[in-house]
Write a protein that holds these residues in place. Structure first.
Motif, short mmCIF file in Angstrom:
data_model
loop_
_atom_site.label_atom_id
_atom_site.label_comp_id
_atom_site.label_asym_id
_atom_site.label_seq_id
_atom_site.Cartn_x
_atom_site.Cartn_y
_atom_site.Cartn_z
N ARG A 15 0.38 -11.40 6.47
CA ARG A 15 0.34 -12.00 7.91
C ARG A 15 -0.88 -11.50 9.17
O ARG A 15 -0.92 -11.98 9.74
N GLY A 16 -2.27 -11.43 8.21
CA GLY A 16 -3.02 -12.05 8.41
C GLY A 16 -3.31 -13.64 9.41
O GLY A 16 -3.64 -13.72 9.85
N VAL A 17 -2.65 -14.34 8.09
CA VAL A 17 -2.08 -16.10 8.50
C VAL A 17 -1.85 -15.92 9.75
O VAL A 17 -1.74 -16.92 10.45
N ALA A 58 -8.28 -7.93 -0.88
CA ALA A 58 -7.92 -8.02 0.39
C ALA A 58 -8.08 -6.26 0.84
O ALA A 58 -7.02 -6.00 0.05
N CYS A 59 -8.30 -6.53 1.97
CA CYS A 59 -7.99 -5.33 2.62
C CYS A 59 -6.74 -5.83 3.67
O CYS A 59 -6.44 -6.28 4.43
N THR A 60 -5.70 -4.70 3.90
CA THR A 60 -4.29 -4.87 4.76
C THR A 60 -4.08 -3.80 4.85
O THR A 60 -4.61 -2.56 4.56
N GLY A 61 -2.86 -3.87 5.78
CA GLY A 61 -2.04 -2.61 6.11
C GLY A 61 -2.08 -1.75 5.21
O GLY A 61 -1.96 -0.65 5.55
N SER A 62 -1.92 -1.73 4.08
CA SER A 62 -1.26 -1.26 3.06
C SER A 62 -2.10 -0.39 2.05
O SER A 62 -1.73 0.50 1.55
N ASN A 63 -3.32 -1.51 1.94
CA ASN A 63 -4.48 -0.45 1.25
C ASN A 63 -5.83 -0.19 2.27
O ASN A 63 -6.50 0.47 1.60
N ARG A 64 -5.35 -0.08 3.61
CA ARG A 64 -6.63 0.46 4.56
C ARG A 64 -7.23 1.60 3.98
O ARG A 64 -8.76 1.71 3.66
N LYS A 65 -6.63 2.65 3.89
CA LYS A 65 -7.19 3.78 3.56
C LYS A 65 -8.09 3.88 2.23
O LYS A 65 -9.55 4.74 2.52
N HIS A 66 -7.72 3.05 1.54
CA HIS A 66 -8.50 3.48 -0.15
C HIS A 66 -9.45 2.28 -0.16
O HIS A 66 -10.56 1.88 -1.92
N ALA A 67 -9.19 1.02 1.50
CA ALA A 67 -10.06 -0.22 0.75
C ALA A 67 -11.59 -0.46 0.86
O ALA A 67 -11.98 0.74 1.56
N SER A 68 -12.50 -1.12 0.35
CA SER A 68 -13.82 -0.88 -0.09
C SER A 68 -13.96 -2.00 0.91
O SER A 68 -13.58 -2.33 2.24
N ILE A 104 -9.38 -13.85 6.22
CA ILE A 104 -8.87 -14.48 5.25
C ILE A 104 -8.11 -15.58 5.96
O ILE A 104 -8.45 -16.49 5.67
N GLY A 105 -7.34 -15.27 6.93
CA GLY A 105 -6.18 -16.34 8.05
C GLY A 105 -7.12 -17.18 8.08
O GLY A 105 -6.29 -18.44 8.39
N GLN A 106 -8.26 -16.41 9.51
CA GLN A 106 -8.69 -17.68 9.90
C GLN A 106 -9.52 -18.21 9.27
O GLN A 106 -9.50 -19.56 9.95
N GLN A 107 -10.48 -18.06 8.00
CA GLN A 107 -10.65 -19.65 7.51
C GLN A 107 -9.00 -20.37 7.28
O GLN A 107 -9.33 -21.95 6.17
N ALA A 108 -8.04 -19.39 5.95
CA ALA A 108 -6.41 -20.47 6.32
C ALA A 108 -6.61 -21.54 7.35
O ALA A 108 -6.47 -22.29 7.04
N VAL A 109 -6.40 -20.86 8.53
CA VAL A 109 -6.21 -21.72 9.38
C VAL A 109 -6.78 -22.79 9.71
O VAL A 109 -6.70 -23.76 10.26
N ALA A 110 -8.23 -22.67 9.27
CA ALA A 110 -9.29 -23.48 9.74
C ALA A 110 -9.28 -24.96 8.51
O ALA A 110 -9.84 -25.63 8.32
N LEU A 111 -9.23 -23.85 7.63
CA LEU A 111 -8.92 -25.52 6.23
C LEU A 111 -7.46 -26.01 6.44
O LEU A 111 -7.90 -27.42 6.21
N ILE A 112 -6.57 -25.33 7.04
CA ILE A 112 -5.42 -26.37 7.64
C ILE A 112 -6.26 -27.43 8.78
O ILE A 112 -5.52 -28.37 8.37
N GLU A 113 -6.75 -26.71 10.06
CA GLU A 113 -7.16 -27.69 11.13
C GLU A 113 -8.30 -29.26 9.70
O GLU A 113 -7.81 -29.96 10.64
#
Length: 278
Positions: A16-18, A184-194, A203-212
């Protein structure tokens, strides 16, 4: 027609982040996931964005081949493919599980990446353009306590990425792995994520940057947190945003080193001549 970014595992936490990062950068998205209901929800979340949903799986060679045909039927160019594919699995020691448990985990966590690459890399080769990116999770270098099976899978994925990077040269396609060394901090674990865990969007932003702008000869790239405000590198500049697989983490990112420095600082600030060993 603008070239689209194909995202496998698009309805997962990182996927979803990607998707969001790709749409923010103006890329049309082809979102692939197993469940049509989750895909419909994803499409609604992005309103009028240029997103096409394709139900499909890469759990086996047969499913990977079927997905490749569905993507060909779209009759549109692809800018690249991001494989955010990761299985689940319960916590526990590897020694406490039968050998079949690890075999099953590798079947679900590693082999889908191979099935995806076997059938989807030719799509990019046929188009003569596009880059292929795998996203890997933590534990590939050091055992992840309680999740040894995930560490083994992540280490195997790192080697698979190196092999694919080398073999894909013949197809004139570049393959890279973005490895994320913590959960990764996601929608499902945000309440207890570090607070130290990277967000799915980051993570998605860096993934897209690597594709570009993929690095030319670095098969494995380690995720690095975004620079503090005011010190950000040039947008989507891989040379300043990412480090190669062999690059050590920043010294201050290691809590033990920080603690040692603080301890030595206390000794030096007191001016004490007492033997440290005492």
């Amino acid at each position: 027609m603008s070239a689209a970014l194909v995202i496998l595992g698009a309805t997962g936490g990182v996927g979803r982040g990607v998707v969001r990062a790709a749409l923010d950068r103006g890329h049309p998205v082809v979102a692939v996931a197993r469940h049509e209901g989750a895909l419909a929800t994803l499409a609604r979340e992005h309103g009028d964005a240029d997103i096409i949903t394709v139900p499909g799986s890469v759990a086996s060679d047969a499913e990977g081949a079927a997905l490749a045909e569905r993507l060909r039927d779209l009759r549109r160019p692809f800018a690249g493919i991001v494989a955010s594919v990761c299985g689940g699995g319960s916590k526990g020691r590897v020694l406490d599980q039968p050998a079949e448990f690890l075999r099953r985990r590798l079947d679900e966590d590693l082999l889908p990446h191979l099935a995806a690459a076997r059938h989807l890399l030719p799509l990019l080769a046929e188009a003569g353009r596009g880059n292929y990116l795998l996203i890997g999770g933590p534990g590939s270098e050091h055992p992840w306590a309680g999740y040894g099976h995930r560490s083994i899978g992540a280490a195997a994925l790192r080697m698979l990425a190196r092999v694919l990077h080398d073999e894909a040269r013949a197809l004139d396609v570049r393959v890279n792995l973005l490895t994320v060394d913590m959960p990764a901090c996601t929608g499902s674990n945000r309440k207890h994520a570090s607070s130290r865990w990277p967000s799915a969007l980051a993570i998605g932003q860096q993934a897209v940057a690597l594709i570009e702008r993929p690095p030319p000869d670095i098969p494995v790239v380690r995720y690095t947190p975004p620079a503090p405000t005011g010190h950000a590198p040039a947008p989507h500049d891989v040379s300043t945003s990412f480090g190669p697989d062999s690059a050590p983490p920043p010294p201050d990112s290691c809590p033990s080193l920080v603690a040692v420095r603080a301890l030595l600082g206390r000794f030096s600030s007191t001016g004490s001549k007492k033997d440290i060993s005492s």
